[in-house]
Motif scaffolding. Structure first.
Motif, mmCIF file in Angstrom:
data_model
loop_
_atom_site.group_PDB
_atom_site.id
_atom_site.type_symbol
_atom_site.label_atom_id
_atom_site.label_comp_id
_atom_site.label_asym_id
_atom_site.label_seq_id
_atom_site.Cartn_x
_atom_site.Cartn_y
_atom_site.Cartn_z
ATOM 1 N N SER A 116 6.028 0.268 12.476
ATOM 2 C CA SER A 116 4.956 0.618 11.536
ATOM 3 C C SER A 116 5.358 1.791 10.654
ATOM 4 O O SER A 116 5.054 1.817 9.467
ATOM 5 C CB SER A 116 3.672 0.963 12.297
ATOM 6 N N MET A 117 6.053 2.771 11.227
ATOM 7 C CA MET A 117 6.511 3.918 10.439
ATOM 8 C C MET A 117 7.524 3.490 9.387
ATOM 9 O O MET A 117 7.519 4.009 8.272
ATOM 10 C CB MET A 117 7.118 4.989 11.342
ATOM 11 N N ALA A 118 8.379 2.530 9.727
ATOM 12 C CA ALA A 118 9.362 2.042 8.751
ATOM 13 C C ALA A 118 8.653 1.411 7.554
ATOM 14 O O ALA A 118 9.002 1.677 6.401
ATOM 15 C CB ALA A 118 10.311 1.044 9.411
ATOM 16 N N VAL A 119 7.648 0.603 7.823
ATOM 17 C CA VAL A 119 6.869 -0.029 6.742
ATOM 18 C C VAL A 119 6.131 1.038 5.941
ATOM 19 O O VAL A 119 6.120 1.009 4.703
ATOM 20 C CB VAL A 119 5.882 -1.077 7.313
ATOM 21 N N ALA A 120 5.520 1.990 6.626
ATOM 22 C CA ALA A 120 4.785 3.058 5.936
ATOM 23 C C ALA A 120 5.713 3.856 5.031
ATOM 24 O O ALA A 120 5.360 4.175 3.895
ATOM 25 C CB ALA A 120 4.104 3.966 6.959
ATOM 26 N N ARG A 121 6.921 4.172 5.513
ATOM 27 C CA ARG A 121 7.876 4.933 4.696
ATOM 28 C C ARG A 121 8.304 4.153 3.445
ATOM 29 O O ARG A 121 8.443 4.725 2.366
ATOM 30 C CB ARG A 121 9.096 5.317 5.510
ATOM 31 N N GLU A 122 8.496 2.852 3.593
ATOM 32 C CA GLU A 122 8.842 2.018 2.433
ATOM 33 C C GLU A 122 7.711 2.064 1.404
ATOM 34 O O GLU A 122 7.960 2.180 0.206
ATOM 35 C CB GLU A 122 9.088 0.578 2.868
ATOM 36 N N CYS A 156 -0.549 0.428 1.447
ATOM 37 C CA CYS A 156 0.183 1.539 2.023
ATOM 38 C C CYS A 156 -0.603 2.188 3.153
ATOM 39 O O CYS A 156 -0.082 2.446 4.215
ATOM 40 C CB CYS A 156 0.494 2.557 0.947
ATOM 41 N N LEU A 157 -1.880 2.470 2.912
ATOM 42 C CA LEU A 157 -2.675 3.136 3.930
ATOM 43 C C LEU A 157 -2.864 2.266 5.157
ATOM 44 O O LEU A 157 -2.863 2.760 6.275
ATOM 45 C CB LEU A 157 -4.032 3.550 3.355
ATOM 46 N N LYS A 158 -3.001 0.964 4.948
ATOM 47 C CA LYS A 158 -3.163 0.057 6.086
ATOM 48 C C LYS A 158 -1.937 0.114 6.982
ATOM 49 O O LYS A 158 -2.055 0.034 8.201
ATOM 50 C CB LYS A 158 -3.416 -1.363 5.596
ATOM 51 N N SER A 159 -0.761 0.297 6.422
ATOM 52 C CA SER A 159 0.454 0.355 7.232
ATOM 53 C C SER A 159 0.548 1.659 8.012
ATOM 54 O O SER A 159 1.277 1.743 8.996
ATOM 55 C CB SER A 159 1.696 0.177 6.363
ATOM 56 N N LEU A 160 -0.190 2.692 7.609
ATOM 57 C CA LEU A 160 -0.139 3.966 8.316
ATOM 58 C C LEU A 160 -0.949 3.955 9.612
ATOM 59 O O LEU A 160 -0.612 4.638 10.557
ATOM 60 C CB LEU A 160 -0.650 5.091 7.422
ATOM 61 N N TRP A 161 -2.034 3.197 9.664
ATOM 62 C CA TRP A 161 -2.880 3.207 10.866
ATOM 63 C C TRP A 161 -2.097 2.877 12.130
ATOM 64 O O TRP A 161 -2.134 3.644 13.088
ATOM 65 C CB TRP A 161 -4.069 2.267 10.700
ATOM 66 N N PRO A 162 -1.395 1.752 12.181
ATOM 67 C CA PRO A 162 -0.632 1.475 13.405
ATOM 68 C C PRO A 162 0.415 2.548 13.687
ATOM 69 O O PRO A 162 0.686 2.866 14.839
ATOM 70 C CB PRO A 162 0.024 0.125 13.127
ATOM 71 N N ALA A 163 0.972 3.121 12.649
ATOM 72 C CA ALA A 163 1.988 4.154 12.847
ATOM 73 C C ALA A 163 1.396 5.404 13.496
ATOM 74 O O ALA A 163 2.067 6.089 14.264
ATOM 75 C CB ALA A 163 2.627 4.519 11.508
ATOM 76 N N LEU A 164 0.149 5.688 13.203
ATOM 77 C CA LEU A 164 -0.489 6.881 13.754
ATOM 78 C C LEU A 164 -1.018 6.686 15.158
ATOM 79 O O LEU A 164 -1.134 7.634 15.923
ATOM 80 C CB LEU A 164 -1.643 7.317 12.832
ATOM 81 N N TRP A 165 -1.373 5.461 15.526
ATOM 82 C CA TRP A 165 -2.097 5.245 16.776
ATOM 83 C C TRP A 165 -1.380 4.362 17.787
ATOM 84 O O TRP A 165 -1.952 3.996 18.802
ATOM 85 C CB TRP A 165 -3.473 4.650 16.481
ATOM 86 N N GLU A 218 5.885 7.234 -4.293
ATOM 87 C CA GLU A 218 6.672 8.366 -4.779
ATOM 88 C C GLU A 218 7.294 8.046 -6.138
ATOM 89 O O GLU A 218 7.236 8.840 -7.071
ATOM 90 C CB GLU A 218 7.766 8.701 -3.752
ATOM 91 N N GLU A 219 7.854 6.851 -6.261
ATOM 92 C CA GLU A 219 8.484 6.448 -7.516
ATOM 93 C C GLU A 219 7.464 6.333 -8.644
ATOM 94 O O GLU A 219 7.759 6.658 -9.792
ATOM 95 C CB GLU A 219 9.231 5.122 -7.330
ATOM 96 N N GLN A 220 6.257 5.891 -8.330
ATOM 97 C CA GLN A 220 5.208 5.788 -9.349
ATOM 98 C C GLN A 220 4.878 7.153 -9.945
ATOM 99 O O GLN A 220 4.607 7.264 -11.132
ATOM 100 C CB GLN A 220 3.931 5.164 -8.753
#
Length: 112
Positions: free
Chosen positions: A19-25, A1-10, A31-33
């Protein structure tokens, strides 16, 4: 999950949107956990574990209320408070190294 956030942020444009779509998924899975049948205080139950330590501050109350609750409880824990670096110092550090962070994030993107 965190790895998918890096491209979304930068990144910008289509790469950022993808990248944001993957991060949101991935955030929806986390969230469900926390919501699940047995509402958990932390990912490991009542005690902090490795998954909790890897948390980030990109969540909204509207989209991920259980994750926001978790983040607040995590940050309020006395053991965590003793170990957290100063947020202002972190922001200053990453702001000063923004170009390097962008290059790292771009290197993680799949080739076009």
């Amino acid at each position: 999950c965190l790895k998918s956030l890096w491209p979304a942020l930068w990144t910008e444009g289509e790469a950022q949107a993808a990248s944001m779509a993957v991060a949101r998924e991935n955030l929806a899975i986390l969230e469900e956990q926390l919501r699940g049948k047995k509402k958990k205080r932390f990912f490991g139950g009542d005690s902090i574990g490795l998954v909790d330590i890897a948390g980030v501050r990109v969540l909204s109350d509207e989209e991920h209320p259980a994750l926001r609750r978790w983040a607040n409880e995590y940050l309020a824990d006395e053991a965590v408070k003793e170990c957290l670096p100063d947020r202002d110092q972190l922001v200053a550090h990453f702001s000063a190294n923004r170009d390097k962070c962008i290059s790292i994030a771009k290197s993680m993107l799949p080739p076009n």
